[in-house]
Structures are given as C-alpha cells and as structure tokens.
Design a protein around this motif. Structure first.
Motif, PDB file in Angstrom:
ATOM      1  N   SER A  92       0.832  -1.201   0.000  1.00 46.19           N
ATOM      2  CA  SER A  92       0.000   0.000   0.000  1.00 46.19           C
ATOM      3  C   SER A  92       0.865   1.248   0.000  1.00 46.19           C
ATOM      4  O   SER A  92       1.856   1.318   0.726  1.00 46.19           O
ATOM      5  CB  SER A  92      -0.913   0.012   1.234  1.00 46.19           C
ATOM      6  OG  SER A  92      -1.739  -1.124   1.249  1.00 46.19           O
ATOM      7  N   PRO A  93       0.524   2.259  -0.796  1.00 44.84           N
ATOM      8  CA  PRO A  93       1.267   3.515  -0.772  1.00 44.84           C
ATOM      9  C   PRO A  93       1.046   4.243   0.549  1.00 44.84           C
ATOM     10  O   PRO A  93       0.073   3.999   1.260  1.00 44.84           O
ATOM     11  CB  PRO A  93       0.684   4.299  -1.946  1.00 44.84           C
ATOM     12  CG  PRO A  93      -0.678   3.721  -2.151  1.00 44.84           C
ATOM     13  CD  PRO A  93      -0.572   2.271  -1.785  1.00 44.84           C
ATOM     14  N   VAL A  94       1.966   5.130   0.864  1.00 42.51           N
ATOM     15  CA  VAL A  94       1.908   5.914   2.101  1.00 42.51           C
ATOM     16  C   VAL A  94       1.481   7.337   1.768  1.00 42.51           C
ATOM     17  O   VAL A  94       1.909   7.906   0.754  1.00 42.51           O
ATOM     18  CB  VAL A  94       3.286   5.921   2.796  1.00 42.51           C
ATOM     19  CG1 VAL A  94       3.326   6.941   3.935  1.00 42.51           C
ATOM     20  CG2 VAL A  94       3.626   4.526   3.312  1.00 42.51           C
ATOM     21  N   PHE A  95       0.624   7.912   2.615  1.00 46.17           N
ATOM     22  CA  PHE A  95       0.237   9.312   2.491  1.00 46.17           C
ATOM     23  C   PHE A  95       0.711  10.056   3.738  1.00 46.17           C
ATOM     24  O   PHE A  95       0.349   9.688   4.857  1.00 46.17           O
ATOM     25  CB  PHE A  95      -1.283   9.455   2.359  1.00 46.17           C
ATOM     26  CG  PHE A  95      -1.827   9.032   1.024  1.00 46.17           C
ATOM     27  CD1 PHE A  95      -2.128   9.968   0.047  1.00 46.17           C
ATOM     28  CD2 PHE A  95      -2.029   7.685   0.741  1.00 46.17           C
ATOM     29  CE1 PHE A  95      -2.632   9.576  -1.185  1.00 46.17           C
ATOM     30  CE2 PHE A  95      -2.529   7.276  -0.486  1.00 46.17           C
ATOM     31  CZ  PHE A  95      -2.830   8.226  -1.452  1.00 46.17           C
ATOM     32  N   LEU A 209      17.048  -2.869   0.880  1.00 45.38           N
ATOM     33  CA  LEU A 209      16.084  -1.765   0.829  1.00 45.38           C
ATOM     34  C   LEU A 209      14.862  -2.205   0.032  1.00 45.38           C
ATOM     35  O   LEU A 209      14.935  -3.121  -0.783  1.00 45.38           O
ATOM     36  CB  LEU A 209      16.681  -0.523   0.150  1.00 45.38           C
ATOM     37  CG  LEU A 209      17.969   0.080   0.690  1.00 45.38           C
ATOM     38  CD1 LEU A 209      18.359   1.284  -0.167  1.00 45.38           C
ATOM     39  CD2 LEU A 209      17.841   0.471   2.137  1.00 45.38           C
ATOM     40  N   PHE A 210      13.732  -1.547   0.254  1.00 43.69           N
ATOM     41  CA  PHE A 210      12.566  -1.760  -0.586  1.00 43.69           C
ATOM     42  C   PHE A 210      11.890  -0.418  -0.841  1.00 43.69           C
ATOM     43  O   PHE A 210      12.012   0.519  -0.057  1.00 43.69           O
ATOM     44  CB  PHE A 210      11.583  -2.768   0.019  1.00 43.69           C
ATOM     45  CG  PHE A 210      10.944  -2.336   1.310  1.00 43.69           C
ATOM     46  CD1 PHE A 210       9.669  -1.786   1.329  1.00 43.69           C
ATOM     47  CD2 PHE A 210      11.608  -2.503   2.515  1.00 43.69           C
ATOM     48  CE1 PHE A 210       9.070  -1.398   2.520  1.00 43.69           C
ATOM     49  CE2 PHE A 210      11.014  -2.124   3.712  1.00 43.69           C
ATOM     50  CZ  PHE A 210       9.741  -1.569   3.716  1.00 43.69           C
ATOM     51  N   MET A 211      11.199  -0.332  -1.950  1.00 39.99           N
ATOM     52  CA  MET A 211      10.629   0.937  -2.415  1.00 39.99           C
ATOM     53  C   MET A 211       9.124   0.977  -2.170  1.00 39.99           C
ATOM     54  O   MET A 211       8.413   0.004  -2.414  1.00 39.99           O
ATOM     55  CB  MET A 211      10.926   1.127  -3.897  1.00 39.99           C
ATOM     56  CG  MET A 211      10.410   2.434  -4.494  1.00 39.99           C
ATOM     57  SD  MET A 211      10.818   2.593  -6.259  1.00 39.99           S
ATOM     58  CE  MET A 211      12.555   3.027  -6.169  1.00 39.99           C
ATOM     59  N   ILE A 212       8.650   2.130  -1.685  1.00 40.20           N
ATOM     60  CA  ILE A 212       7.237   2.366  -1.462  1.00 40.20           C
ATOM     61  C   ILE A 212       6.874   3.738  -2.052  1.00 40.20           C
ATOM     62  O   ILE A 212       7.583   4.719  -1.803  1.00 40.20           O
ATOM     63  CB  ILE A 212       6.892   2.366   0.043  1.00 40.20           C
ATOM     64  CG1 ILE A 212       7.096   0.975   0.637  1.00 40.20           C
ATOM     65  CG2 ILE A 212       5.453   2.825   0.277  1.00 40.20           C
ATOM     66  CD1 ILE A 212       6.086  -0.046   0.190  1.00 40.20           C
ATOM     67  N   PRO A 213       5.811   3.854  -2.838  1.00 42.71           N
ATOM     68  CA  PRO A 213       5.353   5.176  -3.280  1.00 42.71           C
ATOM     69  C   PRO A 213       4.799   5.960  -2.091  1.00 42.71           C
ATOM     70  O   PRO A 213       3.939   5.443  -1.362  1.00 42.71           O
ATOM     71  CB  PRO A 213       4.243   4.854  -4.298  1.00 42.71           C
ATOM     72  CG  PRO A 213       4.422   3.413  -4.650  1.00 42.71           C
ATOM     73  CD  PRO A 213       5.005   2.768  -3.439  1.00 42.71           C
ATOM     74  N   VAL A 214       5.291   7.157  -1.902  1.00 43.54           N
ATOM     75  CA  VAL A 214       4.845   8.007  -0.792  1.00 43.54           C
ATOM     76  C   VAL A 214       4.328   9.317  -1.372  1.00 43.54           C
ATOM     77  O   VAL A 214       5.025   9.988  -2.134  1.00 43.54           O
ATOM     78  CB  VAL A 214       5.992   8.285   0.202  1.00 43.54           C
ATOM     79  CG1 VAL A 214       5.536   9.258   1.283  1.00 43.54           C
ATOM     80  CG2 VAL A 214       6.471   6.987   0.837  1.00 43.54           C
ATOM     81  N   ARG A 215       3.109   9.679  -1.003  1.00 41.50           N
ATOM     82  CA  ARG A 215       2.536  10.948  -1.454  1.00 41.50           C
ATOM     83  C   ARG A 215       2.535  11.934  -0.301  1.00 41.50           C
ATOM     84  O   ARG A 215       2.033  11.645   0.784  1.00 41.50           O
ATOM     85  CB  ARG A 215       1.121  10.722  -2.006  1.00 41.50           C
ATOM     86  CG  ARG A 215       1.132  10.013  -3.339  1.00 41.50           C
ATOM     87  CD  ARG A 215      -0.272   9.739  -3.880  1.00 41.50           C
ATOM     88  NE  ARG A 215      -0.202   9.276  -5.263  1.00 41.50           N
ATOM     89  CZ  ARG A 215       0.034   8.010  -5.615  1.00 41.50           C
ATOM     90  NH1 ARG A 215       0.190   7.102  -4.671  1.00 41.50           N
ATOM     91  NH2 ARG A 215       0.109   7.663  -6.888  1.00 41.50           N
ATOM     92  N   THR A 216       3.112  13.094  -0.582  1.00 38.17           N
ATOM     93  CA  THR A 216       3.149  14.144   0.439  1.00 38.17           C
ATOM     94  C   THR A 216       2.250  15.294   0.007  1.00 38.17           C
ATOM     95  O   THR A 216       1.113  15.392   0.428  1.00 38.17           O
ATOM     96  CB  THR A 216       4.592  14.614   0.687  1.00 38.17           C
ATOM     97  OG1 THR A 216       5.188  15.029  -0.553  1.00 38.17           O
ATOM     98  CG2 THR A 216       5.439  13.488   1.274  1.00 38.17           C
ATOM     99  N   HIS A 217       2.761  16.159  -0.862  1.00 39.74           N
ATOM    100  CA  HIS A 217       2.003  17.332  -1.282  1.00 39.74           C
ATOM    101  C   HIS A 217       1.254  17.103  -2.598  1.00 39.74           C
ATOM    102  O   HIS A 217       0.251  17.741  -2.865  1.00 39.74           O
ATOM    103  CB  HIS A 217       2.945  18.526  -1.445  1.00 39.74           C
ATOM    104  CG  HIS A 217       3.938  18.657  -0.339  1.00 39.74           C
ATOM    105  ND1 HIS A 217       3.574  18.863   0.972  1.00 39.74           N
ATOM    106  CD2 HIS A 217       5.297  18.594  -0.337  1.00 39.74           C
ATOM    107  CE1 HIS A 217       4.652  18.924   1.728  1.00 39.74           C
ATOM    108  NE2 HIS A 217       5.707  18.758   0.951  1.00 39.74           N
TER     109      HIS A 217
END
Length: 289
Positions: A92-95, A209-217
C-alpha cells in the motif's frame, strides 16, 4: 571529511553531505526532489492534496483527517509500522501530512518530505559501476533516501528506453500502482540527467532496501526507499528493480503492460552475486495496492 576525492555530491542541497569517493564525478545535475519532465502533466512540486487541521505537535489517528483517511504508516520515531510489506503480495502507498496541514514540521507523519538524514557515500564497485553505501547503521523500517529524477510520460520513457544501447545504464523506474479492477496508475522516473543519490543504488535479487510510493504534497508519488532489515555501517545499499513486493515476476503481473513497455528492450546481465540471482536485470517495478 577524510579520504581521497571526498566531496559533497549534492552541492549543499541536502541537509547532510552525500559523500563522493572518486576522481571523476559522474555527469548529471544533482537535485533532491522530483522535477517535471516531458510528458508529465502534473508538476510534482505543486500542492494538490488536502491537509488536516491538527494543531498538536504530532498528529494522532483519533483526530487527524489524513490518518483517518489513509491510515497510520509510521511509529512515533518515523519508522514504518509494517516492514513485512516488502515481501507481501500487496504494497500500500503511504500518504504523509503535507504543506496544507496545520500540524508541525516535526509531526511523526512527516518523514520522506524531510529528506536525507543518513550519511551515505557514492563509491566505485568492482564490477557494477557506481554504488551507494551507508556510513552508519540503519535500523529496519528507517527511511533511507528517495529515488528522485525527472517524472516523464510513457511515450517519453519509451523513446528514451529504445534509444539506449547495450552499454548505457538504464535509470528509468516504471512504477505501476493497481487500485482495484482495471485501475492502474503509472509513474516513470528517470534520474539519468537530473537526480539524487538514489540514482547510484544498484539492483540486488536479495536487497536490503525496498521501495514504497509516498505521497506528500502532490498526487505524483515520491519513490521512497526504506531499510528492509537492520543494515550495518559500510554496507552497500541495494533494492530490487522489480519491486520485491511479490514472488511473481513483473512479467506475470500485467501482460498488457509487458507487451508495450518491454518489447524491443534487451535485459542486462545481473551481477548482484546473491544466491537467488535471477541472472537478468528486471525491467520495471510493480506495486499492487
């Protein structure tokens, strides 16, 4: 700073030096964040997500609209709560809280947006070109760095991909987020000409390491890399270019995407040295959300 040829590769753009150990600096423009490239219709720096009205030092799930909508991803010190997502079938992506939120900059739901906080060094490997190692221990679940560069459209990504020769490095990461039946969001990031320290990370079939999509602005995700395990000082940092979020190969996840993205592209030999090495570098990165 000690060592031959040491310099700050970021040129002061990061809060902490990105050390470079070598005599010839790679040719590219260092920039810590994503930038809008050809074919990208949304400016990654534009604030497009709504903010919370929390006035506390740090947001809590009981009162924060961001956490209530998207869930809590970090603990009180900013480490991921669910590191096992790196080996699960769904990532799951992070917000995070953003520029429109009323909470403080030290809110525990602000992690990736704070940028680099670890001492990293770009160095020359024996057989895989440049690599990145950490100069300090990194606990599991810690944010390490972003894979930042030009965010480009599919046609531009395809054009650049086909223009590559067998001797060229492929920096383009193609991230696919699956959100329900038939809903796929694609993001293409290319740090070949404009990028940050993440562009020097090597692939490994057994990464730390592992990659996660992170949405900030913005709706455009930041491709954030977290520690999949405790990492010791001076260890090389690597991630799985195919995502590492499922035991399926990226070719099995989306045959339509495979046909249009990988056609005509020759995969390169993998030199990661892991016992489970797949021998050929993967072509794209998939997130099932």
């Amino acid at each position: 700073m000690s060592g031959y040829g040491c310099e700050d590769m970021s040129g002061g753009q990061e809060e902490i030096w990105v050390l470079f150990q070598g005599s010839t600096r790679p040719e590219f423009q260092y920039f810590p964040d994503n930038v809008q490239g050809p074919g990208c219709v949304v400016d990654p720096s534009e604030v497009t997500l709504p903010g919370c009205s929390c006035t506390s030092h740090s947001c809590s799930p009981e009162s924060c609209s961001c956490l209530q909508t998207h869930g809590q991803s970090y603990d009180a010190v900013g480490k991921l709560l669910t590191v096992h997502r790196a080996n699960s079938a769904h990532c799951s992506p992070v917000f995070e809280c953003n520029a429109l939120c009323s909470c403080s900059d030290s809110c525990s739901n602000r992690v990736v947006q704070r940028g680099l906080r670890l001492r990293l060094e770009v160095f020359s490997t024996q057989d895989r070109g440049w690599g990145v190692r950490t100069l300090e221990g990194i606990p599991q679940g810690t944010f390490v760095c972003e894979y930042a560069g030009e965010v480009i459209g599919y046609l531009e990504a395809r054009r650049r991909q086909l223009a590559q020769t067998s001797k060229d490095n492929n920096y383009i990461i193609a991230v696919r987020e699956h959100a329900g039946t038939g809903s796929i969001t694609e993001t293409f990031v290319d740090p070949a000409k404009v990028g940050n320290v993440g562009r020097f990370l090597n692939h490994s079939c057994s990464p730390n390491l592992f990659m996660i999509p992170v949405r900030t602005h913005s709706l455009v995700p930041q491709l954030a890399l977290f520690a999949a395990q405790d990492i010791g000082a001076n260890e090389e940092l690597t991630f799985d270019y195919s995502g590492g979020c499922s035991d399926q190969s990226p070719m099995q996840k989306d045959d339509v995407f495979k046909d249009k993205w990988t056609d005509g592209y020759q995969r390169k030999v993998c030199h990661c040295g892991a016992t489970n090495c797949m021998k050929l570098l993967p072509l794209d990165f998939s997130i099932l959300s």
